[in-house]
Design a protein around this motif. Structure first.
Motif, PDB file in Angstrom:
ATOM      1  N   ASP A 166       0.813  -1.220   0.000  1.00  0.00           N
ATOM      2  CA  ASP A 166       0.000   0.000   0.000  1.00  0.00           C
ATOM      3  C   ASP A 166       0.845   1.267   0.000  1.00  0.00           C
ATOM      4  OD1 ASP A 166      -2.565   1.104  -0.243  1.00  0.00           O
ATOM      5  OD2 ASP A 166      -2.663   1.547   1.902  1.00  0.00           O
ATOM      6  N   VAL A 167       2.046   1.169  -0.573  1.00  0.00           N
ATOM      7  CA  VAL A 167       2.855   2.370  -0.789  1.00  0.00           C
ATOM      8  C   VAL A 167       2.262   3.109  -1.983  1.00  0.00           C
ATOM      9  CG1 VAL A 167       5.127   3.252  -1.442  1.00  0.00           C
ATOM     10  CG2 VAL A 167       4.931   1.349   0.184  1.00  0.00           C
ATOM     11  N   ARG A 168       1.890   4.372  -1.788  1.00  0.00           N
ATOM     12  CA  ARG A 168       1.190   5.116  -2.823  1.00  0.00           C
ATOM     13  C   ARG A 168       2.076   6.056  -3.618  1.00  0.00           C
ATOM     14  NH1 ARG A 168      -4.384   4.693  -2.134  1.00  0.00           N
ATOM     15  NH2 ARG A 168      -4.762   2.681  -1.115  1.00  0.00           N
ATOM     16  N   VAL A 169       3.339   6.218  -3.172  1.00  0.00           N
ATOM     17  CA  VAL A 169       4.279   7.054  -3.922  1.00  0.00           C
ATOM     18  C   VAL A 169       5.599   6.307  -4.054  1.00  0.00           C
ATOM     19  CG1 VAL A 169       5.422   9.294  -4.118  1.00  0.00           C
ATOM     20  CG2 VAL A 169       3.225   9.135  -2.932  1.00  0.00           C
ATOM     21  N   LEU A 170       6.018   6.078  -5.293  1.00  0.00           N
ATOM     22  CA  LEU A 170       7.288   5.434  -5.608  1.00  0.00           C
ATOM     23  C   LEU A 170       8.126   6.384  -6.445  1.00  0.00           C
ATOM     24  CD1 LEU A 170       6.313   1.813  -6.769  1.00  0.00           C
ATOM     25  CD2 LEU A 170       7.469   2.424  -4.651  1.00  0.00           C
ATOM     26  N   SER A 171       9.414   6.444  -6.150  1.00  0.00           N
ATOM     27  CA  SER A 171      10.332   7.234  -6.963  1.00  0.00           C
ATOM     28  C   SER A 171      11.464   6.332  -7.435  1.00  0.00           C
ATOM     29  CB  SER A 171      10.888   8.408  -6.153  1.00  0.00           C
ATOM     30  OG  SER A 171      11.651   9.271  -6.976  1.00  0.00           O
ATOM     31  N   LEU A 172      11.600   6.208  -8.741  1.00  0.00           N
ATOM     32  CA  LEU A 172      12.659   5.387  -9.319  1.00  0.00           C
ATOM     33  C   LEU A 172      13.942   6.208  -9.312  1.00  0.00           C
ATOM     34  CD1 LEU A 172      10.732   3.917 -12.399  1.00  0.00           C
ATOM     35  CD2 LEU A 172      10.626   3.241  -9.982  1.00  0.00           C
ATOM     36  N   SER A 173      14.932   5.738  -8.580  1.00  0.00           N
ATOM     37  CA  SER A 173      16.117   6.558  -8.317  1.00  0.00           C
ATOM     38  C   SER A 173      17.338   6.044  -9.074  1.00  0.00           C
ATOM     39  CB  SER A 173      16.421   6.576  -6.810  1.00  0.00           C
ATOM     40  OG  SER A 173      15.345   7.141  -6.102  1.00  0.00           O
TER      41      SER A 173
END
Length: 282
Positions: A166-173
């Motif tokens: 339920d992680v609603r924000v992902l940032s591909l780093s």
């Protein structure tokens, strides 16, 4: 409209000269007037590992949020840091760097992958209880300098695992700036349609010569969330000896506007922030 996340924490954390608490407060308050979507402003991590961020708890109460539409984000490396961070009403987002490179995960947060998965669960529980939102950075998301196994399947698998939590924000780093435009396009075109309920952005590091190509690749894939730092300063001091800097926020803004994207920022405050950055980071 594009979301621009300004990352002065990323700029400051590895800066070789001490930056005074007063200068941080003044600089961050100026950035708060620009109108960025989010300000990545500090971290609750070991002061021995990142001494430049040791005063985050002192800085946060001095930030002037009443006339700003910008939300604050802080980075944590474990449950203890999250327990500190959630006590601050000023903070809206808690960021955790989850590396898909086992070597870097150990270097960056002193935990293996299995322990880090448990930390995600612990931090998510704290965020839910304290009305914060967890942001997961999938660091080393496009490859690593350590020889750890990497392929797009690894990235997509861990993205799916985070969505299940339920992680609603992902940032591909792109932690060390190794991503190619084709990698960026492929990853985003796979993830964005698959998880419409999850906000997926990019935290790209880049040299000046590759910035526009990487940026365009993300735009072409439909990405609307971009991290940057004024003047391209910063990078993770735990990554490797020679850092590839952040994408320059001012270049992101200028380039996207030339492509017809709307970015609503206060130009006078942005100009003042750029001037301050030139004075602080010397």
């Amino acid at each position: 409209m594009l979301q621009i996340i300004e990352c002065p924490r990323d700029a400051m954390q590895g800066w070789p000269k001490p930056i005074s608490t007063e200068d941080k407060i003044y600089y961050l308050n100026t950035l708060l007037q620009v109108g960025f979507h989010t300000l990545d402003c500090g971290s609750f991590v070991s002061p021995k590992a990142i001494p430049q961020m040791a005063d985050t708890a002192e800085v946060l109460p001095k930030l002037q949020l009443h006339n700003s539409r910008t939300k604050l984000l802080v980075i944590v490396a474990n449950k203890r840091g999250a327990e500190q961070a959630v006590q601050f009403d000023e903070v809206s987002f808690i960021g955790y760097p989850f590396s898909i490179s086992p070597t870097f995960q150990l270097r960056n947060t002193n935990s293996n992958i299995e322990e880090s998965v448990q930390r995600v669960d612990e931090i998510q529980e704290l965020c839910t209880r304290h009305n914060k939102q967890l942001v997961i950075y999938l660091s080393m998301g496009f490859g690593n300098p350590y020889g750890d196994e990497y392929n797009e399947g690894v990235l997509l698998n861990w993205a799916e695992e985070m969505v299940k939590k339920d992680v609603r924000v992902l940032s591909l780093s792109d932690t060390v700036g190794v991503a190619t435009p084709s990698q960026i396009t492929t990853a985003l075109k796979s993830l964005l349609p698959a998880y419409p309920g999850t906000e997926i952005g990019v935290h790209l590091h880049s040299t000046s010569s590759t910035l526009e190509a990487k940026l365009q690749a993300a735009l072409d894939a439909g990405c609307t969330r971009f991290d940057g730092a004024l003047k391209g300063i910063g990078g993770c001091p735990m990554a490797k000896d020679e850092l590839v800097g952040n994408m320059k926020t001012e270049t992101i803004v200028e380039y996207c506007r030339t492509k017809g994207y709307k970015i609503d920022l206060e130009e006078e405050a942005l100009h003042k922030s750029l001037q301050l950055a030139a004075e602080i980071f010397v």
